[in-house]
Design a protein around this motif. Structure first.
Motif, PDB file in Angstrom:
ATOM      1  N   SER A   1       4.536  -1.966 -13.979  1.00  0.00           N
ATOM      2  CA  SER A   1       3.709  -1.749 -15.160  1.00  0.00           C
ATOM      3  C   SER A   1       2.243  -1.577 -14.779  1.00  0.00           C
ATOM      4  CB  SER A   1       3.858  -2.925 -16.121  1.00  0.00           C
ATOM      5  OG  SER A   1       3.292  -4.084 -15.553  1.00  0.00           O
ATOM      6  N   ALA A   2       1.508  -0.946 -15.693  1.00  0.00           N
ATOM      7  CA  ALA A   2       0.076  -0.736 -15.459  1.00  0.00           C
ATOM      8  C   ALA A   2      -0.663  -2.064 -15.394  1.00  0.00           C
ATOM      9  CB  ALA A   2      -0.506   0.135 -16.563  1.00  0.00           C
ATOM     10  N   GLU A   3      -0.168  -3.074 -16.177  1.00  0.00           N
ATOM     11  CA  GLU A   3      -0.817  -4.385 -16.161  1.00  0.00           C
ATOM     12  C   GLU A   3      -0.712  -5.030 -14.779  1.00  0.00           C
ATOM     13  OE1 GLU A   3       0.162  -3.322 -20.258  1.00  0.00           O
ATOM     14  OE2 GLU A   3       1.322  -3.378 -18.404  1.00  0.00           O
ATOM     15  N   VAL A   4       0.444  -4.891 -14.137  1.00  0.00           N
ATOM     16  CA  VAL A   4       0.615  -5.459 -12.801  1.00  0.00           C
ATOM     17  C   VAL A   4      -0.294  -4.761 -11.802  1.00  0.00           C
ATOM     18  CG1 VAL A   4       2.242  -5.793 -10.898  1.00  0.00           C
ATOM     19  CG2 VAL A   4       2.980  -6.187 -13.255  1.00  0.00           C
ATOM     20  N   LEU A   5      -0.374  -3.438 -11.923  1.00  0.00           N
ATOM     21  CA  LEU A   5      -1.249  -2.690 -11.014  1.00  0.00           C
ATOM     22  C   LEU A   5      -2.704  -3.113 -11.181  1.00  0.00           C
ATOM     23  CD1 LEU A   5       0.318   0.884 -11.356  1.00  0.00           C
ATOM     24  CD2 LEU A   5       0.656  -0.751  -9.500  1.00  0.00           C
ATOM     25  N   GLU A   6      -3.121  -3.341 -12.432  1.00  0.00           N
ATOM     26  CA  GLU A   6      -4.491  -3.782 -12.673  1.00  0.00           C
ATOM     27  C   GLU A   6      -4.717  -5.191 -12.137  1.00  0.00           C
ATOM     28  OE1 GLU A   6      -7.222  -2.311 -13.757  1.00  0.00           O
ATOM     29  OE2 GLU A   6      -6.095  -0.435 -13.747  1.00  0.00           O
ATOM     30  N   ALA A   7      -3.639  -5.994 -12.112  1.00  0.00           N
ATOM     31  CA  ALA A   7      -3.775  -7.342 -11.558  1.00  0.00           C
ATOM     32  C   ALA A   7      -4.125  -7.297 -10.078  1.00  0.00           C
ATOM     33  CB  ALA A   7      -2.471  -8.122 -11.765  1.00  0.00           C
TER      34      ALA A   7
ATOM     35  N   GLY B   1     -11.207  -0.465  -6.725  1.00  0.00           N
ATOM     36  CA  GLY B   1      -9.806  -0.354  -7.122  1.00  0.00           C
ATOM     37  C   GLY B   1      -9.613   0.194  -8.512  1.00  0.00           C
ATOM     38  N   HIS B   2     -10.572  -0.086  -9.430  1.00  0.00           N
ATOM     39  CA  HIS B   2     -10.443   0.419 -10.801  1.00  0.00           C
ATOM     40  C   HIS B   2     -10.407   1.949 -10.840  1.00  0.00           C
ATOM     41  CE1 HIS B   2     -10.648  -3.333 -12.965  1.00  0.00           C
ATOM     42  NE2 HIS B   2     -11.706  -3.720 -12.267  1.00  0.00           N
ATOM     43  N   LYS B   3     -11.098   2.584  -9.919  1.00  0.00           N
ATOM     44  CA  LYS B   3     -11.223   4.043  -9.945  1.00  0.00           C
ATOM     45  C   LYS B   3     -10.149   4.753  -9.142  1.00  0.00           C
ATOM     46  CE  LYS B   3     -16.237   3.819 -10.652  1.00  0.00           C
ATOM     47  NZ  LYS B   3     -17.570   4.228 -10.133  1.00  0.00           N
ATOM     48  N   VAL B   4      -9.270   4.000  -8.473  1.00  0.00           N
ATOM     49  CA  VAL B   4      -8.192   4.640  -7.724  1.00  0.00           C
ATOM     50  C   VAL B   4      -7.226   5.289  -8.708  1.00  0.00           C
ATOM     51  CG1 VAL B   4      -6.241   4.253  -6.189  1.00  0.00           C
ATOM     52  CG2 VAL B   4      -8.392   3.059  -5.785  1.00  0.00           C
ATOM     53  N   LEU B   5      -6.887   6.553  -8.478  1.00  0.00           N
ATOM     54  CA  LEU B   5      -5.995   7.279  -9.379  1.00  0.00           C
ATOM     55  C   LEU B   5      -4.531   7.025  -9.047  1.00  0.00           C
ATOM     56  CD1 LEU B   5      -7.916  10.705  -9.502  1.00  0.00           C
ATOM     57  CD2 LEU B   5      -8.082   8.766 -11.079  1.00  0.00           C
ATOM     58  N   ALA B   6      -4.189   7.058  -7.772  1.00  0.00           N
ATOM     59  CA  ALA B   6      -2.779   6.943  -7.349  1.00  0.00           C
ATOM     60  C   ALA B   6      -2.424   5.485  -7.078  1.00  0.00           C
ATOM     61  CB  ALA B   6      -2.526   7.811  -6.130  1.00  0.00           C
ATOM     62  N   LYS B   7      -2.649   4.621  -8.076  1.00  0.00           N
ATOM     63  CA  LYS B   7      -2.418   3.184  -7.871  1.00  0.00           C
ATOM     64  C   LYS B   7      -0.981   2.868  -7.505  1.00  0.00           C
ATOM     65  CE  LYS B   7      -6.035   1.292 -10.894  1.00  0.00           C
ATOM     66  NZ  LYS B   7      -6.659   2.543 -11.356  1.00  0.00           N
ATOM     67  N   SER B   8      -0.019   3.577  -8.110  1.00  0.00           N
ATOM     68  CA  SER B   8       1.391   3.244  -7.899  1.00  0.00           C
ATOM     69  C   SER B   8       2.033   4.004  -6.748  1.00  0.00           C
ATOM     70  CB  SER B   8       2.169   3.517  -9.187  1.00  0.00           C
ATOM     71  OG  SER B   8       2.088   4.893  -9.525  1.00  0.00           O
ATOM     72  N   ASP B   9       1.269   4.845  -6.068  1.00  0.00           N
ATOM     73  CA  ASP B   9       1.822   5.643  -4.965  1.00  0.00           C
ATOM     74  C   ASP B   9       2.301   4.715  -3.842  1.00  0.00           C
ATOM     75  OD1 ASP B   9       1.773   7.138  -2.366  1.00  0.00           O
ATOM     76  OD2 ASP B   9       1.284   8.795  -3.701  1.00  0.00           O
ATOM     77  N   THR B  10       3.530   4.970  -3.386  1.00  0.00           N
ATOM     78  CA  THR B  10       4.075   4.151  -2.297  1.00  0.00           C
ATOM     79  C   THR B  10       4.238   4.916  -0.990  1.00  0.00           C
ATOM     80  OG1 THR B  10       6.330   4.670  -2.992  1.00  0.00           O
ATOM     81  CG2 THR B  10       5.343   2.664  -3.896  1.00  0.00           C
ATOM     82  N   SER B  11       4.226   6.239  -1.080  1.00  0.00           N
ATOM     83  CA  SER B  11       4.466   7.022   0.137  1.00  0.00           C
ATOM     84  C   SER B  11       3.241   7.091   1.038  1.00  0.00           C
ATOM     85  CB  SER B  11       4.909   8.453  -0.235  1.00  0.00           C
ATOM     86  OG  SER B  11       3.898   9.102  -1.009  1.00  0.00           O
ATOM     87  N   VAL B  12       2.058   7.245   0.433  1.00  0.00           N
ATOM     88  CA  VAL B  12       0.832   7.383   1.237  1.00  0.00           C
ATOM     89  C   VAL B  12       0.557   6.122   2.056  1.00  0.00           C
ATOM     90  CG1 VAL B  12      -1.676   7.627   1.152  1.00  0.00           C
ATOM     91  CG2 VAL B  12      -0.229   9.156  -0.185  1.00  0.00           C
ATOM     92  N   PRO B  13       0.542   4.934   1.431  1.00  0.00           N
ATOM     93  CA  PRO B  13       0.287   3.737   2.255  1.00  0.00           C
ATOM     94  C   PRO B  13       1.359   3.520   3.313  1.00  0.00           C
ATOM     95  CG  PRO B  13       0.925   3.124   0.018  1.00  0.00           C
ATOM     96  CD  PRO B  13       0.655   4.592  -0.010  1.00  0.00           C
ATOM     97  N   ALA B  14       2.620   3.840   2.986  1.00  0.00           N
ATOM     98  CA  ALA B  14       3.688   3.663   3.976  1.00  0.00           C
ATOM     99  C   ALA B  14       3.490   4.604   5.155  1.00  0.00           C
ATOM    100  CB  ALA B  14       5.052   3.901   3.320  1.00  0.00           C
ATOM    101  N   ASN B  15       3.154   5.869   4.867  1.00  0.00           N
ATOM    102  CA  ASN B  15       2.974   6.844   5.955  1.00  0.00           C
ATOM    103  C   ASN B  15       1.796   6.477   6.841  1.00  0.00           C
ATOM    104  OD1 ASN B  15       5.142   8.419   5.150  1.00  0.00           O
ATOM    105  ND2 ASN B  15       3.899   9.704   3.788  1.00  0.00           N
ATOM    106  N   ILE B  16       0.695   6.013   6.212  1.00  0.00           N
ATOM    107  CA  ILE B  16      -0.509   5.719   6.990  1.00  0.00           C
ATOM    108  C   ILE B  16      -0.379   4.382   7.716  1.00  0.00           C
ATOM    109  CG2 ILE B  16      -2.966   5.163   6.822  1.00  0.00           C
ATOM    110  CD1 ILE B  16      -3.163   7.221   4.572  1.00  0.00           C
ATOM    111  N   LEU B  17       0.107   3.360   7.023  1.00  0.00           N
ATOM    112  CA  LEU B  17       0.121   2.021   7.604  1.00  0.00           C
ATOM    113  C   LEU B  17       1.314   1.771   8.521  1.00  0.00           C
ATOM    114  CD1 LEU B  17      -1.013   0.086   4.430  1.00  0.00           C
ATOM    115  CD2 LEU B  17      -2.320   0.333   6.533  1.00  0.00           C
ATOM    116  N   LEU B  18       2.485   2.295   8.155  1.00  0.00           N
ATOM    117  CA  LEU B  18       3.679   2.052   8.960  1.00  0.00           C
ATOM    118  C   LEU B  18       4.002   3.202   9.894  1.00  0.00           C
ATOM    119  CD1 LEU B  18       5.941   0.388   6.245  1.00  0.00           C
ATOM    120  CD2 LEU B  18       4.500  -0.713   7.956  1.00  0.00           C
ATOM    121  N   GLY B  19       3.846   4.450   9.410  1.00  0.00           N
ATOM    122  CA  GLY B  19       4.150   5.607  10.250  1.00  0.00           C
ATOM    123  C   GLY B  19       5.650   5.800  10.406  1.00  0.00           C
TER     124      GLY B  19
END
Length: 524
Positions: free
Chosen positions: A29-35, A119-137
């Protein structure tokens, strides 16, 4: 269908299915992302607090180095290394955060500014692929693994700044715990997990920001711990004072005739880096680590006076003089021996005895005793007499390198007094049958005026009572408790009859078995 060639339409439907499945799995949910945004904002405030606190420490260490380079330069140099390493690691983690946001939101991402990531201005808050590709590879070669290497390197480098680590185990353990990068154990199904995967695998982009910010907090926390340690080490070597007084610390304020008086004469809160001029009664003293060592032989009895003078250089280099008198006594040898319980020693137990020799430190007092064993426990001696009727105590004092006899004293040796038997629950010689039947058995108590707290254990006793047929019956017990047979005798007695408890035997702390007085109770 799975075994044949798929049409473009089928491929599109398959892709949509995968996308929908992923969206369902990540129905955050958006509320969790804002948390997560709120958590990251809180951590960024913590980072600001740490930076301010650490900067204050750097300023304090720099001021100490300016005032006294000889004492503080080493810690100033260590703090400079620490600052460089902490800044380097925090900067790299910040660059990874910016990289993730720019990859997801574009190079001109509004969330990225010169002050960091909002963090408030991040658009792709729920994106999971970008952090996984960059952080885990794809092959565990992402930035998270590089962060882990840098944290481990940082930990090794800052621990290397601590001298004599065994003296500061809590500090070392705390840093190791905060910067722990060990991989977790296998999951329940045997799957291998890594330090990076449990943090960043399958999580939305916005949740990676507080995770990375928390790593920066850990770095600055360790930086603060070490800065506090460095500053305390400066204080440990530099006692800050605003008042001075001369202190004379003698090895003994009273000496024996013919012995040597020895004392340390020093300026309270003195500085070992300065060499003061110290004299006693006009004679110069030998200086050892800022202290004057004075010695004089006690050739005559009575009070002696020392006129002490200490001259040190003030902050401006001007000599400052401090004077004080000290008095001590030269007396004849004497000693005292005082039992802490009474004027006899009891056989079978350790009797505490205090010994002292006037003018001699306790650690230099030695004791020899006949017909007994003796050991020291804390500030007293524990004496356990042997089979004889008397113990002879000889007291010695170590004065310099010589062992001298100070005197002797004799002690009488007695057996421990027997305890008094008691029926559990009884308060007088007349007892109700209900109390008698509910009693658990016999116990042994020492007399009320006996100074030692000793425990005796009942070994056996005999109960005698009148049966319903009018005959006396006796039953024995091999413990402190009533047996069932004894209980049966007690159940038969009636009002006005007497119950006899005899042949009571108990064992004390000395291992001796003693026979106690008989007990007689009348049934109420």
């Amino acid at each position: 269908m799975a075994g044949g060639k798929q049409t473009p339409r089928q491929k599109m439907i398959g892709m949509m299915y995968l996308v929908l499945t992923a969206m369902l799995a990540l129905n955050v949910s958006a509320e969790v992302l804002e948390a997560f945004v709120l958590v990251d904002n809180g951590l960024n405030q913590t980072l600001k607090s740490f930076r301010s606190k650490n900067e204050d420490y750097y300023n304090l260490i720099a001021a100490a180095e300016k005032n006294n380079p000889a004492k503080a330069k080493k810690w100033m140099d260590k703090s400079a290394i620490l600052k460089e390493k902490a800044l380097e690691l925090c900067k790299y983690i910040e660059e990874v955060k910016v990289k993730i946001v720019k990859t997801a939101d574009g190079e001109t991402a509004e969330a990225v500014s010169s002050t960091g990531v909002d963090g408030h201005k991040v658009l792709a808050k729920s994106d999971t692929s970008v952090p996984a590709n960059i952080l885990l590879g794809p092959n565990e070669n992402g930035d998270a693994y590089e962060i882990k290497k840098k944290i481990e390197k940082f930990k090794t480098e800052i621990l290397g700044l601590i001298e004599e680590k065994d003296r500061f185990p809590v500090l070392v353990q705390t840093i190791n715990r905060i910067l722990d990068t060990q991989d977790p154990p296998l999951s329940k199904d045997g799957e291998k997990r890594t330090w990076a995967s449990i943090r960043f695998e399958g999580v939305p982009l916005i949740s990676t920001l507080p995770l990375l910010s928390n790593m920066q907090v850990d770095v600055l926390n360790c930086e603060a711990l070490l800065l506090d340690h460095f500053f305390k080490q400066i204080d440990a070597q530099d006692v800050r004072v605003n008042a001075f007084d001369v202190v004379v610390v003698p090895e003994a304020s009273t000496i024996l005739k013919g012995e040597t008086f020895k004392a340390s004469v020093m300026l309270a809160a003195y500085d070992k880096t300065q060499l003061p001029t110290i004299s006693v009664n006009g004679a110069s003293c030998k200086i050892e680590e800022g202290k004057g060592i004075y010695e004089a032989i006690g050739n005559s009895l009575g009070e002696k006076t020392l006129k002490c003078q200490v001259i040190v250089k003030g902050p401006d280099g001007t000599p400052q003089k401090y004077e004080k008198e000290y008095k001590y006594q030269v007396i004849q040898p004497m000693f005292t021996v005082s039992p802490t319980k009474m004027n006899v020693l009891y056989r079978g137990i350790e009797n505490p005895v205090e010994l002292s020799v006037s003018g001699v430190p306790n650690e230099n007092v030695m004791v020899e005793i006949s017909n007994a064993s003796i050991r020291k426990a804390g500030g007293v001696f524990l004496v356990e007499p042997g089979a004889g009727r008397e113990c002879q105590v000889r007291v010695f004092a170590k004065i310099g390198a010589t062992k001298k006899l100070m005197g002797t004293s004799s002690f009488r040796v007695k057996q421990l007094p027997p305890p008094t038997p008691r029926l559990d629950g009884a308060s007088s010689k007349t007892i109700s049958k209900s109390i008698l039947m509910s009693s658990l058995g016999i116990r042994a108590e020492m007399p009320q005026d006996f100074d030692f707290d000793l425990k005796y254990t009942i070994r056996s006793f005999v109960i005698t009572g009148r049966s319903r047929d009018g005959y006396d019956q006796s039953e024995s017990s091999n413990s402190a408790a009533f047996t069932s047979s004894q209980k049966a005798i007690l159940a038969n007695v009636t009002s006005g009859q007497r119950v006899f408890i005899s042949e009571i035997k108990a064992v004390g702390p000395d291992g001796r078995v003693v026979e106690l007085n008989d007990l007689v109770y009348k049934i109420r």
